[in-house]
Design a protein around this motif. Sequence first.
Motif, PDB file in Angstrom:
ATOM      1  N   GLN A   1      60.080 136.534 -53.829  1.00 46.24           N
ATOM      2  CA  GLN A   1      60.435 137.944 -53.948  1.00 46.24           C
ATOM      3  C   GLN A   1      59.236 138.757 -54.438  1.00 46.24           C
ATOM      4  OE1 GLN A   1      63.605 138.793 -56.698  1.00 46.24           O
ATOM      5  NE2 GLN A   1      64.042 140.770 -55.765  1.00 46.24           N
TER       6      GLN A   1
ATOM      7  N   THR B   1      62.228 130.926 -44.385  1.00 43.86           N
ATOM      8  CA  THR B   1      63.035 130.421 -43.289  1.00 43.86           C
ATOM      9  C   THR B   1      62.750 128.932 -43.231  1.00 43.86           C
ATOM     10  OG1 THR B   1      62.853 132.483 -42.071  1.00 43.86           O
ATOM     11  CG2 THR B   1      63.527 130.550 -40.828  1.00 43.86           C
TER      12      THR B   1
ATOM     13  N   GLN C   1      59.607 136.174 -47.114  1.00 44.92           N
ATOM     14  CA  GLN C   1      60.932 135.656 -46.805  1.00 44.92           C
ATOM     15  C   GLN C   1      60.816 134.194 -46.429  1.00 44.92           C
ATOM     16  OE1 GLN C   1      62.548 138.015 -43.652  1.00 44.92           O
ATOM     17  NE2 GLN C   1      62.543 139.887 -44.843  1.00 44.92           N
TER      18      GLN C   1
END
Length: 69
Positions: free
Chosen positions: A40, A47, A45
Amino acid sequence: DDLLWRGVFAPAGTPDEITAVLSAAIEEAIKDPIWREYMQKQRQQDTFMAHTEFDAFVKRVVAEYKAGL
């Protein structure tokens, strides 16, 4: 968009049982609150790809790079 991806690699010939265990451990590790906070703060992000999916992804990317050279 630029993508930053990272992965964990094992030597060629590593038994599937080993890569499956490593893959599961990494999948669990990225759920850790410290990792989530880090991601963050870095505005990144996650995945997750299991080892078989990531292997196919890397092979595809390498082929695309070679085709573009």
